[in-house]
Motif scaffolding. Structure first.
Motif, PDB file in Angstrom:
ATOM      1  N   HIS A   1     -12.746 -57.714 -98.428  1.00  0.00           N
ATOM      2  CA  HIS A   1     -13.337 -56.787 -99.400  1.00  0.00           C
ATOM      3  C   HIS A   1     -13.977 -55.619 -98.648  1.00  0.00           C
ATOM      4  O   HIS A   1     -14.893 -55.825 -97.858  1.00  0.00           O
ATOM      5  CB  HIS A   1     -14.385 -57.523-100.242  1.00  0.00           C
TER       6      HIS A   1
ATOM      7  N   GLU B   1     -18.800 -63.276-101.086  1.00  0.00           N
ATOM      8  CA  GLU B   1     -19.101 -62.975-102.485  1.00  0.00           C
ATOM      9  C   GLU B   1     -19.762 -64.157-103.193  1.00  0.00           C
ATOM     10  O   GLU B   1     -20.278 -64.005-104.299  1.00  0.00           O
ATOM     11  CB  GLU B   1     -17.822 -62.584-103.220  1.00  0.00           C
ATOM     12  N   HIS B   2     -19.733 -65.332-102.571  1.00  0.00           N
ATOM     13  CA  HIS B   2     -20.215 -66.539-103.248  1.00  0.00           C
ATOM     14  C   HIS B   2     -21.334 -67.258-102.494  1.00  0.00           C
ATOM     15  O   HIS B   2     -22.120 -67.968-103.117  1.00  0.00           O
ATOM     16  CB  HIS B   2     -19.048 -67.505-103.464  1.00  0.00           C
TER      17      HIS B   2
ATOM     18  N   THR C   1      -6.912 -57.252 -94.881  1.00  0.00           N
ATOM     19  CA  THR C   1      -7.484 -58.204 -95.814  1.00  0.00           C
ATOM     20  C   THR C   1      -9.000 -58.097 -95.867  1.00  0.00           C
ATOM     21  O   THR C   1      -9.629 -57.502 -95.008  1.00  0.00           O
ATOM     22  CB  THR C   1      -7.103 -59.630 -95.402  1.00  0.00           C
TER      23      THR C   1
ATOM     24  N   SER D   1     -15.518 -61.208 -96.008  1.00  0.00           N
ATOM     25  CA  SER D   1     -14.621 -62.305 -96.344  1.00  0.00           C
ATOM     26  C   SER D   1     -14.809 -62.673 -97.814  1.00  0.00           C
ATOM     27  O   SER D   1     -15.791 -62.281 -98.458  1.00  0.00           O
ATOM     28  CB  SER D   1     -14.924 -63.521 -95.475  1.00  0.00           C
ATOM     29  N   ASP D   2     -13.874 -63.438 -98.350  1.00  0.00           N
ATOM     30  CA  ASP D   2     -13.996 -63.885 -99.740  1.00  0.00           C
ATOM     31  C   ASP D   2     -15.272 -64.686 -99.952  1.00  0.00           C
ATOM     32  O   ASP D   2     -15.917 -64.594-101.004  1.00  0.00           O
ATOM     33  CB  ASP D   2     -12.787 -64.748-100.121  1.00  0.00           C
TER      34      ASP D   2
END
Length: 312
Positions: A156, A276-277, A154, A272-273
């Motif tokens: 990116h 990106e934010h 899992t 981790s997801d």
């Protein structure tokens, strides 16, 4: 009637055991004993009145109910972590958690971190070098640096740079096992192996076209760092990674005694997801990718001609 929520501690045990399908690996991830994981799972099953795992000889698997429950538990734990990270921390500042193999962390990442810390002094850095898989975001890591042929889990995955494999030893050891042509006779040498690597001596032999060797003894280690230190100490020939030996080549404590060949695996940054934010995580990721791009440009291949090798 209101359903009683199981203790968070047992849910973390279940999540880790469910992902690894192993009480032993779950225990290593959570820094507890396998017995604690086993007892915690039994307690959770008794509290729920449902069997979550099938326990067979040498094999652990999820029941249908356990597999279904795991999806909810993993998502819930992820939401807790994400929500916690979104809380404002005006006084303490941001902490970025990185998982990395120890040799890559000490020899490539740490020498460059001062630049990032100088630009963003309020962002703290936490580095973990334990040998274990990372689950985003349950394990609490923002990034992981891994060596792999392709993305395998899992997160990116962004390629950092490639690697070259090359036999190295101390100058004194090279002279002790030199052949008549001035190369090194690996059949007379002790080869130093790293058990945790997927690419070791056999990979180099295959890529270099060298014949199979029957070395004069072997030694085995669990990290590249120990293998290189053993080579510096004159204990044998290590299969070094070009990107991790800049200091030794510069100081002359290690010398190349065979052709450098490209590794099949490459270094990756796994994010981790949230990376990106989140502004600070994005800053770190952009900085690290810039450093990797510059490094890859300067290390596109072997820095010197290969040394002729006799492998006997």
């Amino acid at each position: 009637m209101r359903t009683r929520t199981p203790p968070l501690s047992t849910l973390r045990l279940f999540d880790a055991a469910g992902r690894h399908l192993s009480f032993t690996r779950a225990a290593a991830e959570l820094n507890v004993t396998p017995s604690a994981v086993s007892h915690g799972i039994v307690g959770l099953e008794e509290a729920l009145g449902v069997k979550l795992f099938r326990r067979e000889a040498g094999k652990l698997s999820l029941t249908r109910e356990g597999a279904d429950y795991l999806t909810y538990v993993s998502e819930a734990l992820s939401l807790i972590i994400v929500g916690t990270r979104r809380l404002p921390t005006p006084h303490s500042g941001r902490t970025i958690a990185i998982s990395s193999a120890p040799t890559v962390a000490s020899r490539w990442l740490l020498p460059r971190l001062h630049e990032f810390r100088s630009s963003y002094p309020r962002i703290a850095i936490r580095i973990d070098t334990s040998h274990r898989q990372v689950g985003f975001p349950v394990d609490g890591f923002d990034f992981a640096i891994r060596m792999s042929r392709i993305p395998v889990s899992t997160g990116h995955w962004t390629r950092l740079f490639g690697e070259w494999l090359v036999p190295v030893c101390s100058p004194a050891y090279r002279d002790a096992v030199a052949d008549m042509q001035g190369g090194i006779d690996l059949a007379r040498a002790t080869t130093l192996h790293v058990n945790s690597l997927s690419e070791d001596w056999q990979a180099w032999l295959d890529a270099s076209g060298a014949a199979e060797i029957l070395p004069n003894g072997t030694m085995h280690f669990d990290t590249i760092q120990l293998s290189l230190e053993a080579a510096e100490a004159g204990l044998g020939v290590s299969l070094g990674r070009m990107s991790l030996m800049e200091r030794e080549f510069r100081d002359g404590t290690l010398v190349k005694v065979g052709p450098a060949v490209p590794a099949a695996t490459t270094y990756w940054l796994v994010s981790s997801d949230m990376a990106e934010h989140d502004r600070d995580l994005r800053r770190f990721k952009d900085w690290l990718l810039t450093k990797a791009e510059a490094f890859a440009s300067d290390h596109a291949g072997p820095s010197s001609p290969a040394v002729p090798t006799a492998v006997g």
